[in-house]
Design a protein around this motif. Sequence first.
Motif: not given
Length: 365
Positions: A204-216
């Motif tokens: 819980x409360x851990x994760x990973x995301x890739x930034x999109x073309x807006x750097x978000x």
Amino acid sequence: MVFFKSLVAVMATISLVAAHPGDSVEAIKREMAMRNTQHAAATRSLSQCQNSAEALALKQRAAARRAAKVKELRAKRGLTTESLSHQKRDLTSLEYYTTVNHNESAALGYTLDTPEATIFGSNNTCALVPETTIGPYYVTGEYIRSNITEGQAGVPMHIELQFVDTNTCEPVSEVLADVWHCNSTGVYSGIDTSEGEGGLNSTFLRGVQASDEEGVASFDTLFPGHYDDRITHFHLVVQTNATLLPNDTYTGGTTLHVGQIYFEDALVEAVEATTPYNTNTIAFTTWEVDGWMLEEATTDYDPFVEYVQLSDNLEDGLLAWITVALDLSSNHSSNLTAAAHYYSTGGVAVSGSSKGLPPSNPNAS
């Protein structure tokens, strides 16, 4: 687009406490000396591009995106009132180095018809530099996902991390934001229950995301609680050129950034008064005695998120955002240490110490 607010200078005679229990005071001092140099260099670079046409256009798009996200989040929660609660801060008034009570700005009320640039246009930028001491709760092998709540109770928070190039102020896409924080009563997942945490097989409360073309890169999570010797904070590691794995994790890559993000006193105090935060039996640590927060406070960057409440009721949730400036030529992979590794078969603690080095392929199934 890049926006700095001044903080009061750190008193030279301040006595540091450890970043986490067991961390070396001398290591913190050495790290902060390095930070001062890197902050100055980052600030000079950012100042040359912050008012470019591209940077200003990025800021306008960010304001529109945040306004749309608030409407989306309010609709999901069935909120029908016509007001938002927007907290605007004057960081120069946070004289937490010399007083116990901080001078906080009052909440400003806005309607949903208030121009979006007025409410969502601020892009506080952290020119954060990596920390030698990552803390004892970093776990490799976390899932690539945007919702990391896993049923944990607390104030809902959608946080938007926007990454920009320190040298150009342009958005940085396709970097991985690896985040983690404690729950409302100060417990971390991924760490053995013998240490009072959530257990090696918890995520819980851990994760990973890739930034999109807006750097978000954005996450649906909860507002963090607090634990021993630390003010409320949110951990962030940024990786580039990592390899995505079939089990929705990643491995390898170059570490561009290791940092922590903070929240202003007014918000922390308001959240701590709600349930279940108010059931936390761990003593609360203020800015005055949090060694990392005090030493991170410079005139070069703002480590606090901007935010709006989705309604006048804090428990309806928050939208928070901050911009993180990255030096794309940096490589701080050697700074990463892990307390545990999460595999497809479950969590495994690092032998001997929470400061052990991760294996070369920690996420492999």
